[in-house]
Motif scaffolding. Sequence first.
Motif, PDB file in Angstrom:
ATOM      1  N   VAL A 155       0.843  -1.202   0.000  1.00 37.90           N
ATOM      2  CA  VAL A 155       0.000   0.000   0.000  1.00 37.90           C
ATOM      3  C   VAL A 155       0.878   1.252   0.000  1.00 37.90           C
ATOM      4  CG1 VAL A 155      -1.632   1.339   1.399  1.00 37.90           C
ATOM      5  CG2 VAL A 155      -2.011  -1.103   1.046  1.00 37.90           C
ATOM      6  N   GLY A 156       1.923   1.247   0.823  1.00 33.94           N
ATOM      7  CA  GLY A 156       2.834   2.391   0.872  1.00 33.94           C
ATOM      8  C   GLY A 156       3.551   2.614  -0.448  1.00 33.94           C
ATOM      9  N   ALA A 157       3.968   1.530  -1.099  1.00 40.48           N
ATOM     10  CA  ALA A 157       4.681   1.650  -2.377  1.00 40.48           C
ATOM     11  C   ALA A 157       3.763   2.211  -3.465  1.00 40.48           C
ATOM     12  CB  ALA A 157       5.239   0.293  -2.799  1.00 40.48           C
ATOM     13  N   VAL A 158       2.552   1.695  -3.542  1.00 44.27           N
ATOM     14  CA  VAL A 158       1.609   2.184  -4.556  1.00 44.27           C
ATOM     15  C   VAL A 158       1.249   3.645  -4.285  1.00 44.27           C
ATOM     16  CG1 VAL A 158      -0.750   1.912  -5.438  1.00 44.27           C
ATOM     17  CG2 VAL A 158       0.706  -0.094  -5.130  1.00 44.27           C
ATOM     18  N   ALA A 159       1.016   3.973  -3.015  1.00 48.51           N
ATOM     19  CA  ALA A 159       0.676   5.361  -2.665  1.00 48.51           C
ATOM     20  C   ALA A 159       1.838   6.311  -2.978  1.00 48.51           C
ATOM     21  CB  ALA A 159       0.305   5.450  -1.187  1.00 48.51           C
ATOM     22  N   GLY A 168      10.473   1.076  -4.224  1.00 48.25           N
ATOM     23  CA  GLY A 168      11.311  -0.128  -4.191  1.00 48.25           C
ATOM     24  C   GLY A 168      11.913  -0.352  -2.816  1.00 48.25           C
ATOM     25  N   GLY A 169      12.329   0.726  -2.159  1.00 50.40           N
ATOM     26  CA  GLY A 169      12.839   0.613  -0.792  1.00 50.40           C
ATOM     27  C   GLY A 169      11.763   0.127   0.170  1.00 50.40           C
ATOM     28  N   LEU A 170      10.554   0.623   0.002  1.00 49.55           N
ATOM     29  CA  LEU A 170       9.450   0.158   0.852  1.00 49.55           C
ATOM     30  C   LEU A 170       9.150  -1.322   0.616  1.00 49.55           C
ATOM     31  CD1 LEU A 170       6.954   3.152   0.647  1.00 49.55           C
ATOM     32  CD2 LEU A 170       8.185   2.354   2.669  1.00 49.55           C
ATOM     33  N   LEU A 171       9.265  -1.751  -0.634  1.00 54.02           N
ATOM     34  CA  LEU A 171       8.967  -3.153  -0.946  1.00 54.02           C
ATOM     35  C   LEU A 171      10.019  -4.121  -0.395  1.00 54.02           C
ATOM     36  CD1 LEU A 171       7.442  -2.935  -4.517  1.00 54.02           C
ATOM     37  CD2 LEU A 171       6.289  -3.390  -2.353  1.00 54.02           C
ATOM     38  N   LEU A 172      11.178  -3.600  -0.015  1.00 54.35           N
ATOM     39  CA  LEU A 172      12.155  -4.464   0.657  1.00 54.35           C
ATOM     40  C   LEU A 172      11.590  -5.010   1.966  1.00 54.35           C
ATOM     41  CD1 LEU A 172      15.543  -2.590   0.142  1.00 54.35           C
ATOM     42  CD2 LEU A 172      14.838  -4.765  -0.861  1.00 54.35           C
ATOM     43  N   LEU A 173      10.663  -4.272   2.566  1.00 55.00           N
ATOM     44  CA  LEU A 173      10.028  -4.744   3.800  1.00 55.00           C
ATOM     45  C   LEU A 173       9.137  -5.958   3.552  1.00 55.00           C
ATOM     46  CD1 LEU A 173       9.035  -1.306   5.345  1.00 55.00           C
ATOM     47  CD2 LEU A 173      10.965  -2.763   5.991  1.00 55.00           C
TER      48      LEU A 173
END
Length: 155
Positions: free
Chosen positions: A28-32, A70-75
């Motif tokens: 959700v954070g990455a898309v937002a 991309g950094g958020l998706l590392l989570l």
Amino acid sequence: MTAVPAARPDVERPVVVRPRKVLIAAWVGAVATVGLFVVIALVLRNSPTGVYFRLADQIALVLLGLFIAGGLLLLARPRVRADAEGIEVRNILVTRRLPWSVVERVAFPDGASWARLDLPDDEYMAVLAIQAVDGRRAVDAITRVRALHARAHGR
């Protein structure tokens, strides 16, 4: 007609665990983030801000949003795969496979955010895939991983 072999009770299926709530929050954070940066890139060119934005600036803003996403998706990367031979822990950047003989204990200390593997010489490895915020899923996961650990140590 071929007979289907019966499942052997002495062979336990591998345990695969991924965090649920952090996975959802990361996506959700990455898309937002990407959406926000795209909107900003489009609006800045047409608004009187006193700064002259060109196409290259807009593209750079969108790329910046993609890098942050991309950094958020590392989570969303953490995962655990455990079987009778050992456990593979994939955290944000590093993946390690450990045999059960090296793992002294599978722990989830009180107040901790995630589980950990206690190793020799007072070392431990964080297991980010089993997180306290997942509630019942985390309890089930730690129980299944502990059962494999206990079986490997003959307890």
